[in-house]
Design an enzyme around this catalytic site. Structure first.
Site, PDB file in Angstrom:
ATOM      1  N   THR A 129      44.508  35.834  48.960  1.00  0.00           N
ATOM      2  CA  THR A 129      43.123  35.233  48.575  1.00  0.00           C
ATOM      3  C   THR A 129      43.493  33.692  48.681  1.00  0.00           C
ATOM      4  O   THR A 129      44.546  33.407  48.974  1.00  0.00           O
ATOM      5  CB  THR A 129      42.682  35.646  46.962  1.00  0.00           C
ATOM      6  OG1 THR A 129      43.700  35.070  46.192  1.00  0.00           O
ATOM      7  CG2 THR A 129      42.528  37.045  46.830  1.00  0.00           C
TER       8      THR A 129
ATOM      9  N   TYR B 112      50.013  29.165  33.968  1.00  0.00           N
ATOM     10  CA  TYR B 112      49.751  30.255  34.382  1.00  0.00           C
ATOM     11  C   TYR B 112      50.314  31.615  33.627  1.00  0.00           C
ATOM     12  O   TYR B 112      49.445  32.425  32.909  1.00  0.00           O
ATOM     13  CB  TYR B 112      49.836  30.618  35.782  1.00  0.00           C
ATOM     14  CG  TYR B 112      49.118  31.863  36.393  1.00  0.00           C
ATOM     15  CD1 TYR B 112      47.817  31.733  36.642  1.00  0.00           C
ATOM     16  CD2 TYR B 112      49.696  32.796  36.936  1.00  0.00           C
ATOM     17  CE1 TYR B 112      47.087  32.917  37.016  1.00  0.00           C
ATOM     18  CE2 TYR B 112      49.026  33.900  37.465  1.00  0.00           C
ATOM     19  CZ  TYR B 112      47.899  33.798  37.703  1.00  0.00           C
ATOM     20  OH  TYR B 112      47.057  35.135  38.056  1.00  0.00           O
TER      21      TYR B 112
ATOM     22  N   VAL C   7      47.924  39.215  46.102  1.00  0.00           N
ATOM     23  CA  VAL C   7      46.799  39.341  46.905  1.00  0.00           C
ATOM     24  C   VAL C   7      46.485  38.241  47.733  1.00  0.00           C
ATOM     25  O   VAL C   7      46.652  37.412  47.331  1.00  0.00           O
ATOM     26  CB  VAL C   7      45.814  39.947  46.116  1.00  0.00           C
ATOM     27  CG1 VAL C   7      44.608  40.600  46.872  1.00  0.00           C
ATOM     28  CG2 VAL C   7      46.220  40.918  44.939  1.00  0.00           C
TER      29      VAL C   7
HETATM   30  P1  NDP Z   1      40.394  33.125  43.865  1.00  0.00           P
HETATM   31  O1  NDP Z   1      41.093  31.901  43.833  1.00  0.00           O
HETATM   32  O2  NDP Z   1      40.290  33.706  45.304  1.00  0.00           O
HETATM   33  O3  NDP Z   1      39.073  33.290  43.070  1.00  0.00           O
HETATM   34  C1  NDP Z   1      39.051  32.837  41.840  1.00  0.00           C
HETATM   35  C2  NDP Z   1      37.470  33.487  41.468  1.00  0.00           C
HETATM   36  O4  NDP Z   1      37.500  32.764  39.909  1.00  0.00           O
HETATM   37  C3  NDP Z   1      36.597  32.489  42.255  1.00  0.00           C
HETATM   38  O5  NDP Z   1      35.267  33.098  42.118  1.00  0.00           O
HETATM   39  C4  NDP Z   1      36.621  31.203  41.069  1.00  0.00           C
HETATM   40  O6  NDP Z   1      35.053  30.640  41.104  1.00  0.00           O
HETATM   41  C5  NDP Z   1      36.356  31.734  39.745  1.00  0.00           C
HETATM   42  N1  NDP Z   1      36.840  30.844  38.849  1.00  0.00           N
HETATM   43  C6  NDP Z   1      37.685  29.919  38.697  1.00  0.00           C
HETATM   44  N2  NDP Z   1      37.348  29.098  37.395  1.00  0.00           N
HETATM   45  C7  NDP Z   1      36.265  29.779  37.158  1.00  0.00           C
HETATM   46  C8  NDP Z   1      35.390  29.055  36.037  1.00  0.00           C
HETATM   47  N3  NDP Z   1      35.799  28.059  35.092  1.00  0.00           N
HETATM   48  N4  NDP Z   1      34.395  29.736  35.827  1.00  0.00           N
HETATM   49  C9  NDP Z   1      33.964  30.799  36.500  1.00  0.00           C
HETATM   50  N5  NDP Z   1      34.642  31.180  37.530  1.00  0.00           N
HETATM   51  C10 NDP Z   1      35.572  30.533  37.803  1.00  0.00           C
HETATM   52  O7  NDP Z   1      41.443  34.091  43.347  1.00  0.00           O
HETATM   53  P2  NDP Z   1      41.615  35.772  43.222  1.00  0.00           P
HETATM   54  O8  NDP Z   1      40.533  36.611  43.659  1.00  0.00           O
HETATM   55  O9  NDP Z   1      42.969  35.952  43.859  1.00  0.00           O
HETATM   56  O10 NDP Z   1      41.872  35.915  41.588  1.00  0.00           O
HETATM   57  C11 NDP Z   1      41.040  36.598  40.694  1.00  0.00           C
HETATM   58  C12 NDP Z   1      41.879  37.133  39.520  1.00  0.00           C
HETATM   59  O11 NDP Z   1      42.887  37.792  39.970  1.00  0.00           O
HETATM   60  C13 NDP Z   1      42.367  35.912  38.880  1.00  0.00           C
HETATM   61  O12 NDP Z   1      42.035  36.260  37.398  1.00  0.00           O
HETATM   62  C14 NDP Z   1      43.793  35.749  38.875  1.00  0.00           C
HETATM   63  O13 NDP Z   1      44.443  35.184  38.058  1.00  0.00           O
HETATM   64  C15 NDP Z   1      44.188  37.339  39.051  1.00  0.00           C
HETATM   65  N6  NDP Z   1      45.124  37.497  39.923  1.00  0.00           N
HETATM   66  C16 NDP Z   1      45.584  37.203  41.294  1.00  0.00           C
HETATM   67  C17 NDP Z   1      46.497  37.454  41.985  1.00  0.00           C
HETATM   68  C18 NDP Z   1      46.698  37.159  43.514  1.00  0.00           C
HETATM   69  O14 NDP Z   1      47.795  37.584  44.042  1.00  0.00           O
HETATM   70  N7  NDP Z   1      45.479  36.714  44.220  1.00  0.00           N
HETATM   71  C19 NDP Z   1      47.729  37.945  41.316  1.00  0.00           C
HETATM   72  C20 NDP Z   1      47.422  38.417  40.019  1.00  0.00           C
HETATM   73  C21 NDP Z   1      46.273  38.137  39.320  1.00  0.00           C
HETATM   74  P3  NDP Z   1      34.783  29.290  41.974  1.00  0.00           P
HETATM   75  O15 NDP Z   1      34.638  29.475  43.489  1.00  0.00           O
HETATM   76  O16 NDP Z   1      33.478  28.775  41.695  1.00  0.00           O
HETATM   77  O17 NDP Z   1      35.890  28.565  41.873  1.00  0.00           O
END
Ligand code: NDP
Length: 219
Positions: free
Chosen positions: A177, A142, A175
């Site tokens: 999630t 990551y 966050v």
């Molecule tokens: P979630 O796990 O809730 O959601 C991840 C999203 O990414 C889902 O919509 C998932 O789709 C999609 N996804 C994953 N792999 C793919 C792929 N190969 N192609 C298309 N879509 C994909 O995570 P968050 O909402 O928490 O994270 C969103 C962003 O924020 C990410 O980039 C994460 O690294 C970043 N982030 C989050 C933090 C946190 O604390 N939550 C902290 C720092 C950064 P599907 O439902 O199809 O799997």
């Protein structure tokens, strides 16, 4: 009207950013692998079947968009897999690179024809990708993938400067999630801060890295 495309918009932070933009009347294009009841309920345009790790899939996204102009492109899709030093898994590290680091570059490159002067590209990266800020180690895949996407964003900002396209890296905070097992700040709070930054930051700040709370982060 602002047209904004968000990847990973079916759940988590992507869904919440889509909800906020839809709520203020923006034209939202929600991109995902598979939609969700919550996303369908927003009543925005949804483009399904898009895996950011697949060239073919991302080419079909570009096809679906045609010549439509995007004011904002939000590269949000990502995954987190834990890789401690005593349990390194190369396949997992590569998967995180494919999705977190190459994914945003692949999507941005494929949609360059939809961007123009005044467009803003955002990459939802992570403070875990900050080399300066790393005091706790671990999370090899990551951390490495997010450091790499930070570099991709910086190079894009240089390459797209002449075209007047801004590229900005944003950290959402920790966050609640699925990614974090629902621990952290409410997703609404994070998305609100992210959207404020998206409104406020532009070409003047292109190539910089920001916390959604409004301060710049070290690389
Ligand atoms: P979630 O796990 O809730 O959601 C991840 C999203 O990414 C889902 O919509 C998932 O789709 C999609 N996804 C994953 N792999 C793919 C792929 N190969 N192609 C298309 N879509 C994909 O995570 P968050 O909402 O928490 O994270 C969103 C962003 O924020 C990410 O980039 C994460 O690294 C970043 N982030 C989050 C933090 C946190 O604390 N939550 C902290 C720092 C950064 P599907 O439902 O199809 O799997």
């Amino acid at each position: 009207m602002t047209t904004i495309l968000i990847t990973g918009a079916n759940r988590g932070i992507g869904l919440e950013m889509a909800r906020l933009h839809a709520g203020r009347g923006d034209n939202v294009i929600a991109v995902c692998r598979r939609s969700s009841a919550e996303l369908d309920a927003l009543g925005v345009e949804v483009i399904e079947g898009i895996d950011v790790a697949s060239d073919e899939s991302v080419a079909s996204l570009a096809n679906a968009l045609g010549s439509r102009r995007l004011d904002r492109l939000v590269n949000n899709a990502g995954i987190l897999e834990r890789n401690a030093l005593n349990e390194l898994d190369w396949a997992s590290i590569e998967r995180q690179f494919r999705i977190n680091a190459i994914g945003p570059l692949r999507v941005t490159k494929a949609l360059l024809g939809n961007l123009g002067k005044g467009s803003k590209v955002f990459i939802i990266t992570s403070r875990m990708g900050s080399i300066d800020d790393n005091t706790s180690g671990g999370s090899y895949g990551y951390r490495m993938s997010k450091a790499a996407v930070n570099m991709a964003g910086k190079s894009l900002s240089v390459d797209l400067e002449e075209a007047g396209i801004a590229v900005i890296l944003l950290h959402p905070g920790w966050v609640a999630t699925d990614m974090t097992g629902q621990t952290g700040i409410p997703v609404q709070e994070s998305a609100r801060g992210l959207v404020e930054r998206m409104d406020e930051l532009g070409i003047e700040q292109s190539g910089t890295f920001w916390h959604q709370e409004g301060y710049a982060l070290p690389w």
